[in-house]
Design an enzyme around this catalytic site. Structure first.
Site, PDB file in Angstrom:
ATOM      1  N   THR A  29       0.844  -1.192   0.000  1.00 36.19           N
ATOM      2  CA  THR A  29       0.000   0.000   0.000  1.00 36.19           C
ATOM      3  C   THR A  29       0.878   1.240   0.000  1.00 36.19           C
ATOM      4  O   THR A  29       2.066   1.175  -0.325  1.00 36.19           O
ATOM      5  CB  THR A  29      -0.988  -0.044   1.199  1.00 36.19           C
ATOM      6  OG1 THR A  29      -1.954   0.994   1.054  1.00 36.19           O
ATOM      7  CG2 THR A  29      -0.270   0.136   2.527  1.00 36.19           C
ATOM      8  N   ASN A  30       0.327   2.403   0.329  1.00 39.45           N
ATOM      9  CA  ASN A  30       1.089   3.655   0.367  1.00 39.45           C
ATOM     10  C   ASN A  30       0.561   4.542   1.486  1.00 39.45           C
ATOM     11  O   ASN A  30      -0.358   4.168   2.201  1.00 39.45           O
ATOM     12  CB  ASN A  30       1.030   4.352  -1.001  1.00 39.45           C
ATOM     13  CG  ASN A  30      -0.392   4.659  -1.405  1.00 39.45           C
ATOM     14  OD1 ASN A  30      -1.073   5.439  -0.744  1.00 39.45           O
ATOM     15  ND2 ASN A  30      -0.854   4.038  -2.484  1.00 39.45           N
ATOM     16  N   HIS A  31       1.132   5.749   1.596  1.00 48.43           N
ATOM     17  CA  HIS A  31       0.843   6.617   2.751  1.00 48.43           C
ATOM     18  C   HIS A  31      -0.381   7.510   2.601  1.00 48.43           C
ATOM     19  O   HIS A  31      -0.588   8.398   3.415  1.00 48.43           O
ATOM     20  CB  HIS A  31       2.054   7.508   3.048  1.00 48.43           C
ATOM     21  CG  HIS A  31       3.218   6.761   3.613  1.00 48.43           C
ATOM     22  ND1 HIS A  31       3.161   6.120   4.818  1.00 48.43           N
ATOM     23  CD2 HIS A  31       4.463   6.556   3.124  1.00 48.43           C
ATOM     24  CE1 HIS A  31       4.330   5.550   5.055  1.00 48.43           C
ATOM     25  NE2 HIS A  31       5.133   5.800   4.043  1.00 48.43           N
ATOM     26  N   ALA A  96      -4.788   7.414  -4.262  1.00 46.53           N
ATOM     27  CA  ALA A  96      -3.423   6.999  -4.593  1.00 46.53           C
ATOM     28  C   ALA A  96      -3.477   5.500  -4.874  1.00 46.53           C
ATOM     29  O   ALA A  96      -3.305   4.674  -3.969  1.00 46.53           O
ATOM     30  CB  ALA A  96      -2.482   7.311  -3.437  1.00 46.53           C
TER      31      ALA A  96
END
Ligand code: C5P
Length: 222
Positions: A29-31, A96
């Protein structure tokens, strides 16, 4: 107080990260916090629009009066976004989305092997959700993307506007302190075919009001 009345208009907005499973206990995943997309959904709803918010895994409350659809991975987000895009006037991709996902999701937890200190992960590209919607010939909403960049922000954003056939792109430098991912504030440049408008650093909630007005002006211009 919002100056344009969006009654009768339908906005669909993606927000947050996607989560791409590797096995039953792990994921990529991402932030992304989802704050910008949720603020846009709230602002569009306050301006009178009907709003469908397609949210990846985030811990944010649903803005009042907004229809929220929770998804986990990019393919689920695409399915929900395509369905919402059939009915909306404006599509805003603030999510995102993970560029890649593991080629396969293991049914059981992947085990370490004793004989190697290295491993490789096979990834496949996720569908580009906003580009697919912007490429439509029929039922194409006014389509807005975001470009979160760490360098050459304007150059990369303009490239994405053209490549993905977007009507507008909102560029921000995520390497700056107190801006972008997870921050309460953001500093963006709004780019369309006619050029760019740099907006001052603002709270995401205030910026969202301004962006919804700018999008509405372009989308519903006579
Ligand atoms: O990841 P990238 O910089 O290409 O993202 C630019 C825009 O495209 C963003 O609006 C993002 O939400 C959207 N996007 C998407 N599906 C992807 C990748 C990005 O909708 N798979």
């Amino acid at each position: 107080q919002p100056c344009s009345d969006l009654h009768g208009k339908h906005f669909a907005i993606t927000a947050g990260p996607t989560r791409e499973s590797l096995d039953p206990v792990r994921y990529l995943t991402n932030h992304s916090s989802g704050k910008m997309g949720f603020a846009l959904a709230a602002a569009a709803q306050r301006a009178g629009a009907e709003v469908t918010l397609i949210a990846g895994p985030v811990s944010l409350p649903t803005p009042p009066g907004v229809k929220r659809i929770d998804v986990v991975d990019a393919r689920q987000m695409q399915e929900a976004a395509e369905r919402a895009a059939d009915l909306c006037d404006v599509f805003i991709a603030a999510a995102a989305v993970a560029d890649f996902r593991p080629e396969r999701i293991a049914q059981e937890k992947i085990k370490k092997t004793d004989d190697s200190n290295r491993d490789t992960l096979a990834l496949v590209k996720n569908p580009d959700i906003v580009a697919a919607i912007a490429a439509r010939c029929e039922r194409r909403p006014f389509t807005v993307g975001f470009a979160a960049e760490t360098e050459k922000v304007l150059e990369h954003a303009k490239g994405k506007l053209a490549r993905k056939n977007l009507d507008m792109i909102i560029a921000n430098d995520v390497s700056e302190a107190d801006s972008g991912f997870n921050s309460e504030r953001n500093r963006v440049t709004v780019i369309d075919q006619t050029g760019g408008t740099e907006l001052p650093s603002s709270l995401k909630t205030e910026l969202a009001e301004q962006l919804i007005q700018m999008i509405a002006t372009q989308a519903f211009a006579q």
